[in-house]
Design a protein around this motif. Sequence first.
Motif, PDB file in Angstrom:
ATOM      1  N   ARG A 173       0.837  -1.212   0.000  1.00 53.00           N
ATOM      2  CA  ARG A 173       0.000   0.000   0.000  1.00 53.00           C
ATOM      3  C   ARG A 173       0.872   1.262   0.000  1.00 53.00           C
ATOM      4  O   ARG A 173       0.551   2.263   0.621  1.00 53.00           O
ATOM      5  CB  ARG A 173      -0.935  -0.009   1.207  1.00 53.00           C
ATOM      6  N   ASN A 174       1.952   1.199  -0.734  1.00 54.04           N
ATOM      7  CA  ASN A 174       2.929   2.287  -0.779  1.00 54.04           C
ATOM      8  C   ASN A 174       2.548   3.289  -1.875  1.00 54.04           C
ATOM      9  O   ASN A 174       2.143   2.886  -2.967  1.00 54.04           O
ATOM     10  CB  ASN A 174       4.315   1.696  -1.025  1.00 54.04           C
ATOM     11  N   TYR A 175       2.702   4.568  -1.579  1.00 48.96           N
ATOM     12  CA  TYR A 175       2.395   5.598  -2.578  1.00 48.96           C
ATOM     13  C   TYR A 175       3.214   6.849  -2.289  1.00 48.96           C
ATOM     14  O   TYR A 175       3.754   7.032  -1.185  1.00 48.96           O
ATOM     15  CB  TYR A 175       0.901   5.947  -2.580  1.00 48.96           C
ATOM     16  N   THR A 176       3.300   7.686  -3.301  1.00 53.96           N
ATOM     17  CA  THR A 176       3.893   9.009  -3.149  1.00 53.96           C
ATOM     18  C   THR A 176       2.879  10.047  -3.632  1.00 53.96           C
ATOM     19  O   THR A 176       2.107   9.784  -4.571  1.00 53.96           O
ATOM     20  CB  THR A 176       5.204   9.136  -3.941  1.00 53.96           C
ATOM     21  N   GLN A 177       2.863  11.195  -2.968  1.00 51.12           N
ATOM     22  CA  GLN A 177       1.847  12.215  -3.269  1.00 51.12           C
ATOM     23  C   GLN A 177       2.438  13.597  -3.053  1.00 51.12           C
ATOM     24  O   GLN A 177       3.076  13.863  -2.027  1.00 51.12           O
ATOM     25  CB  GLN A 177       0.626  12.020  -2.378  1.00 51.12           C
ATOM     26  N   THR A 178       2.201  14.457  -4.017  1.00 47.85           N
ATOM     27  CA  THR A 178       2.665  15.842  -3.937  1.00 47.85           C
ATOM     28  C   THR A 178       1.550  16.726  -3.405  1.00 47.85           C
ATOM     29  O   THR A 178       0.384  16.580  -3.786  1.00 47.85           O
ATOM     30  CB  THR A 178       3.110  16.346  -5.320  1.00 47.85           C
TER      31      THR A 178
END
Length: 281
Positions: A173-178
């Motif tokens: 459930r890994n993510y990156t978000q700006t």
Amino acid sequence: MIVPLRLGLVATFAAGTLVGVLAGAAAAADLPPLPPAPVQATPVAIGSGWYLRGDFTQSWPDHPRDGTRPDPNDPGMPPLVGLRLSPEGGYGGGIGYQINPWLRVDATIDQRTASSFRGYSSRSVFETGYNLEAGKLSVLTGLVNVYADLGTWYGFTPYVGAGIGFADKRMSRNYTQTTCLTDGCDGLDGTGPREPAFRANHSVATFAWALTAGLSYEIGAGLSLDAAYRYIDLGRAKSGVDLYGGSTRLKDLAASEFRVGLRYRFADSLLPFGATQAYGN
């Protein structure tokens, strides 16, 4: 004439006795031999040094560091800061052997529930916006441990130990978000969080080691209550990649753990084979 007659009678009696003894010996030679004496059933202790254990674990992860490799095409990307992993519980078990009164070994498997992690990076030092990387990290460890029991007082036995083995870390459930703090910080209109980029689940297995100090208490019937502090080094972890080829990498993973559980020591015995056979069977 009387004396020779008596001597003849004595000789005849002696000869008859000798013949009877020889005949009895010959008859005795035809009898079967006496059976052996019955075997005494002496218990033989086996397995008295083996034990099983079951444990519950509360784990407080140390702050890891960003392990992302520098990108030569994007040298301005700063490392993640403020990395945190949430404390979580777990469970495990193992089998061990008491070598002598002060030395024992065991092999253990421990599964921890997934910790939540997050970290931040910002090209503008958080003036115009920042990136968030977040997800879940679960850890499975398998260790071979050696312990020195330091003596027993009133049923309490303090001990120290060390172990080596492996740690399998799964990032999910890994993510990156700006998130933009000013309008158009990433070239798009508006402010606020953008659509997250999700990264594939991924597992990494690395070398692990641990140091332990604990105290056990003998309850009875082979059971002992065990409580211990353990410091464990878990190595590194890595997520899968997202649509842009990015991934999250963590290194210097470690945790302080408190473990409590039970140990059951076997004290069985068996009889030698054939010891119960009856006399003459």
